[in-house]
Design a protein around this motif. Sequence first.
Motif, mmCIF file in Angstrom:
data_model
loop_
_atom_site.group_PDB
_atom_site.id
_atom_site.type_symbol
_atom_site.label_atom_id
_atom_site.label_comp_id
_atom_site.label_asym_id
_atom_site.label_seq_id
_atom_site.Cartn_x
_atom_site.Cartn_y
_atom_site.Cartn_z
ATOM 1 N N UNK A 49 -9.065 -6.225 -7.901
ATOM 2 C CA UNK A 49 -8.942 -7.516 -7.214
ATOM 3 C C UNK A 49 -7.708 -8.278 -7.696
ATOM 4 N N UNK A 50 -7.513 -8.332 -9.000
ATOM 5 C CA UNK A 50 -6.368 -9.055 -9.547
ATOM 6 C C UNK A 50 -5.037 -8.439 -9.153
ATOM 7 N N UNK A 51 -4.951 -7.110 -9.225
ATOM 8 C CA UNK A 51 -3.712 -6.425 -8.859
ATOM 9 C C UNK A 51 -3.412 -6.569 -7.361
ATOM 10 N N UNK A 55 -0.171 -8.242 -5.694
ATOM 11 C CA UNK A 55 0.623 -7.439 -4.762
ATOM 12 C C UNK A 55 0.776 -8.115 -3.400
ATOM 13 N N UNK A 56 -0.321 -8.716 -2.901
ATOM 14 C CA UNK A 56 -0.309 -9.238 -1.530
ATOM 15 C C UNK A 56 0.162 -10.688 -1.404
ATOM 16 N N UNK A 57 0.152 -11.450 -2.486
ATOM 17 C CA UNK A 57 0.524 -12.861 -2.392
ATOM 18 C C UNK A 57 1.971 -13.086 -1.951
ATOM 19 N N UNK A 58 2.977 -12.453 -2.570
ATOM 20 C CA UNK A 58 4.353 -12.746 -2.112
ATOM 21 C C UNK A 58 4.606 -12.436 -0.633
ATOM 22 N N UNK A 59 4.196 -11.252 -0.118
ATOM 23 C CA UNK A 59 4.463 -11.034 1.312
ATOM 24 C C UNK A 59 3.651 -11.961 2.212
ATOM 25 N N UNK A 63 5.298 -15.419 4.887
ATOM 26 C CA UNK A 63 5.103 -15.635 6.328
ATOM 27 C C UNK A 63 4.058 -16.721 6.609
ATOM 28 N N UNK A 64 3.770 -17.546 5.594
ATOM 29 C CA UNK A 64 2.891 -18.690 5.803
ATOM 30 C C UNK A 64 1.405 -18.391 5.708
ATOM 31 N N UNK A 65 1.035 -17.271 5.084
ATOM 32 C CA UNK A 65 -0.382 -16.950 4.878
ATOM 33 C C UNK A 65 -0.742 -17.142 3.408
ATOM 34 N N UNK A 66 -2.036 -17.204 3.133
ATOM 35 C CA UNK A 66 -2.535 -17.399 1.774
ATOM 36 C C UNK A 66 -3.462 -16.249 1.397
ATOM 37 N N UNK A 67 -3.531 -15.925 0.104
ATOM 38 C CA UNK A 67 -4.412 -14.878 -0.396
ATOM 39 C C UNK A 67 -5.358 -15.502 -1.420
ATOM 40 N N UNK A 68 -6.649 -15.195 -1.279
ATOM 41 C CA UNK A 68 -7.667 -15.751 -2.174
ATOM 42 C C UNK A 68 -8.607 -14.673 -2.677
ATOM 43 N N UNK A 69 -9.111 -14.877 -3.878
ATOM 44 C CA UNK A 69 -10.206 -14.066 -4.399
ATOM 45 C C UNK A 69 -11.482 -14.885 -4.244
ATOM 46 N N UNK A 70 -12.558 -14.244 -3.790
ATOM 47 C CA UNK A 70 -13.888 -14.826 -3.823
ATOM 48 C C UNK A 70 -14.078 -16.166 -3.148
ATOM 49 N N UNK A 71 -13.701 -16.296 -1.886
ATOM 50 C CA UNK A 71 -13.948 -17.549 -1.162
ATOM 51 C C UNK A 71 -15.136 -17.373 -0.216
ATOM 52 N N UNK A 72 -15.789 -18.488 0.089
ATOM 53 C CA UNK A 72 -16.895 -18.496 1.052
ATOM 54 C C UNK A 72 -16.318 -18.442 2.459
ATOM 55 N N UNK A 177 0.343 1.851 -3.504
ATOM 56 C CA UNK A 177 -0.102 3.140 -4.027
ATOM 57 C C UNK A 177 -1.291 2.817 -4.922
ATOM 58 N N UNK A 178 -2.491 3.276 -4.578
ATOM 59 C CA UNK A 178 -3.658 2.965 -5.406
ATOM 60 C C UNK A 178 -3.463 3.300 -6.883
ATOM 61 N N UNK A 179 -2.614 4.272 -7.196
ATOM 62 C CA UNK A 179 -2.354 4.624 -8.599
ATOM 63 C C UNK A 179 -1.767 3.445 -9.368
ATOM 64 N N UNK A 180 -1.015 2.581 -8.679
ATOM 65 C CA UNK A 180 -0.393 1.437 -9.341
ATOM 66 C C UNK A 180 -1.415 0.387 -9.761
ATOM 67 N N UNK A 181 -2.607 0.446 -9.227
ATOM 68 C CA UNK A 181 -3.632 -0.526 -9.563
ATOM 69 C C UNK A 181 -4.593 -0.046 -10.646
ATOM 70 N N UNK A 182 -4.492 1.238 -10.977
ATOM 71 C CA UNK A 182 -5.347 1.794 -12.017
ATOM 72 C C UNK A 182 -4.894 1.312 -13.392
#
Length: 185
Positions: A49-51, A55-59, A63-72, A177-182
Amino acid sequence: MTPSLLLGKRTTWTESEFLAIGETPERIELFDGSLHVTPGPTPIHQRFAGKLLITLTPPAESIGLLVFEGINVRVGTNRIPIPDLAITTMIDLEELVVDASAVRLVCEILSPSNATTDRVLKMRYYADAGIPWYLLVAPKTATFTLYKLDGANYREHATASPGELLELTEPVVATIDPADLLPPR
């Protein structure tokens, strides 16, 4: 009264009763009037989740989107799951619940205690709510499966295991690459 004491006192909950519980350290979701409580995630779950967030926050933000962990996320009447990760449009950051119409991608990371819920129930809820993309991560195999909403159902769009690339083109452009998150070995 603590949520754990409340849980034993009733069998069905409305959204307003659920929201009246307030913020808690427990992970409590509302599924068709029933509360669903799960234990805290494993360290490997938290790492993915953290990785992914990193990874996804800068892209997303570019473009004006937000990334969150664990929101309702409100996906229907008396249905408020908490995805492990969500990419949204600009939302009111003070609101306790985000409407599914603002969500572009949800990600669930499978845990032993809730794998069936993520693969079946939540997938159905997210599809019914019209969330365009669903990313399912299996930590045991480090396999990522990306689903795209096609009509009323998700269909597999792409899959990647360690050493393979998952190419996201929507709602953000990213290569994973999923290996980068291990964890390091």
